[in-house]
Write a protein that holds these residues in place. Structure first.
Motif, short mmCIF file in Angstrom:
data_model
loop_
_atom_site.label_atom_id
_atom_site.label_comp_id
_atom_site.label_asym_id
_atom_site.label_seq_id
_atom_site.Cartn_x
_atom_site.Cartn_y
_atom_site.Cartn_z
N THR A 185 0.84 -1.20 0.00
CA THR A 185 0.00 0.00 0.00
C THR A 185 0.88 1.25 0.00
OG1 THR A 185 -0.15 0.02 2.42
CG2 THR A 185 -1.89 -1.17 1.20
N GLY A 214 -2.49 5.54 -8.66
CA GLY A 214 -3.93 5.51 -8.46
C GLY A 214 -4.64 5.42 -9.81
N VAL A 230 -7.63 -6.37 -10.21
CA VAL A 230 -7.17 -5.43 -9.20
C VAL A 230 -7.33 -4.01 -9.71
CG1 VAL A 230 -5.19 -4.69 -7.81
CG2 VAL A 230 -5.52 -7.12 -8.29
N ARG A 231 -7.87 -3.16 -8.87
CA ARG A 231 -7.94 -1.73 -9.18
C ARG A 231 -7.40 -0.93 -8.01
NH1 ARG A 231 -13.53 0.13 -10.18
NH2 ARG A 231 -14.33 -1.78 -9.28
N THR A 232 -6.88 0.25 -8.28
CA THR A 232 -6.30 1.08 -7.22
C THR A 232 -6.88 2.49 -7.25
OG1 THR A 232 -4.50 2.02 -8.53
CG2 THR A 232 -4.08 -0.12 -7.54
N CYS A 233 -6.77 3.17 -6.11
CA CYS A 233 -6.90 4.63 -6.11
C CYS A 233 -5.81 5.15 -5.18
CB CYS A 233 -8.29 5.08 -5.66
SG CYS A 233 -8.63 4.92 -3.89
N SER A 234 -5.52 6.43 -5.28
CA SER A 234 -4.48 7.01 -4.43
C SER A 234 -4.98 7.15 -3.00
CB SER A 234 -4.09 8.39 -4.96
OG SER A 234 -3.45 8.26 -6.21
N LEU A 239 -1.40 3.73 -1.94
CA LEU A 239 -2.47 3.20 -2.79
C LEU A 239 -3.48 2.42 -1.96
CD1 LEU A 239 -0.19 1.81 -5.63
CD2 LEU A 239 -1.69 3.81 -5.82
N CYS A 240 -4.73 2.51 -2.36
CA CYS A 240 -5.78 1.63 -1.87
C CYS A 240 -6.02 0.61 -2.98
CB CYS A 240 -7.06 2.38 -1.60
SG CYS A 240 -6.86 3.92 -0.65
N TYR A 241 -6.32 -0.64 -2.59
CA TYR A 241 -6.46 -1.73 -3.58
C TYR A 241 -7.82 -2.39 -3.46
CZ TYR A 241 -1.36 -1.77 -4.29
OH TYR A 241 -0.06 -1.46 -4.58
N ARG A 242 -8.39 -2.74 -4.62
CA ARG A 242 -9.57 -3.59 -4.66
C ARG A 242 -9.23 -4.87 -5.42
NH1 ARG A 242 -15.67 -2.26 -5.33
NH2 ARG A 242 -16.55 -4.26 -5.97
#
Ligand SMILES: [Zn+2]
Length: 261
Positions: free
Chosen positions: A63, A131, A142-146, A154-157
């Motif tokens: 992260t 992000g 997997v997708r991310t945002c800042s 990073l935040c992860y899905r």
């Protein structure tokens, strides 16, 4: 596909903040037994204690690069390196924030003196992310945002083919982008460094309180909220504060395995 395969499994290696406490290691997780999310203190010990063979870890997703999240990286590099022929014939893939992660991986190899012990070397693939990234890791979408933290984060899905999903906040202040990323996820694993306090605009350190985490969960409409990265002494009050905003909140224990749809 049976119900078991349709779900994602999240192994909780640790739940607490910067330094370990008795019975609680720093927050890090494993998705489906092969993708690690951060490497806290005693990372490989925690894998073994949770019944996961460190050699089964195919990817490590960071992260961000604060110490409590990277401390275990040299451990898994050495554990894998020393196995020689027993090591799986695939690279270890390491993902993390662009401009940060490559240096940390290089530093970990230097710390292990790979120049003096070339037999420890094995193939490591570093992937820098920002992000808004979309990619596949070990068959998971997997997708991310800042994150909104004091260093790039990073935040992860993660989502499997059956649509089961889990989102990790990493370290972040209340993050509107995370609400979008977590929309409808089965499980949100969110930090609560500030315990029961709401610190909606922490621009200096970039952390959340449990009410902030719960507000993200509520607005995103997730199934459940796991409150983590919270000091043990504050956890009871933090969980109550989270439940007041988002009733489906819980505090997972170290070593727990969570299943989510
Ligand atoms: Zn941090």
């Amino acid at each position: 596909m049976n119900e078991h395969e349709a779900q994602l499994s999240i192994t909780v290696l640790g739940t607490t903040t910067c330094t370990p406490e008795k019975g609680a290691n720093t927050a890090s997780f494993v998705v489906d037994g092969r993708v690690a999310v951060d490497t806290g203190w005693y990372f490989t010990d925690r894998l073994l204690a949770c019944g996961i063979n460190p050699l089964d870890i195919e990817a490590v997703v960071f992260t961000h690069c604060h110490h409590d999240h990277i401390m275990g990286l040299p451990q898994i590099l050495f554990y894998s390196g020393i196995q020689g022929e027993k090591r799986p014939k695939r690279p270890l893939r390491i993902y993390g924030p662009a401009g940060e992660i490559r240096r940390v991986v290089d530093d970990a190899q230097r710390f292990l003196q790979f120049d003096r012990y070339p037999e420890l070397r094995f193939e490591i693939e570093v992937v820098e992310l920002r992000g808004g990234a979309e990619l596949e890791i070990c068959g998971l979408r997997v997708r991310t945002c800042s994150a909104r933290h004091s260093v790039p984060g990073l935040c992860y899905r993660f989502e499997n083919a059956a649509g089961a999903s889990v989102v990790f906040s990493g370290d972040t202040a209340f993050n509107p982008d995370l609400i979008g990323l977590a929309r409808g996820a089965g499980l949100l694993v969110h930090e609560a460094s500030y315990g029961a306090k709401s610190v909606r605009e922490d621009v200096r350190w970039g952390h959340s309180g449990a009410p902030d985490a719960a507000e993200v969960a509520r607005q995103a409409g997730v199934g459940r909220l796991a409150v983590v990265h919270c000091a043990q002494a504050e956890l009871g009050a933090a969980l109550e504060a989270a439940k007041a905003v988002f009733p489906a909140s819980f505090a997972p224990g170290d070593g727990e395995e969570i299943k989510t749809g």
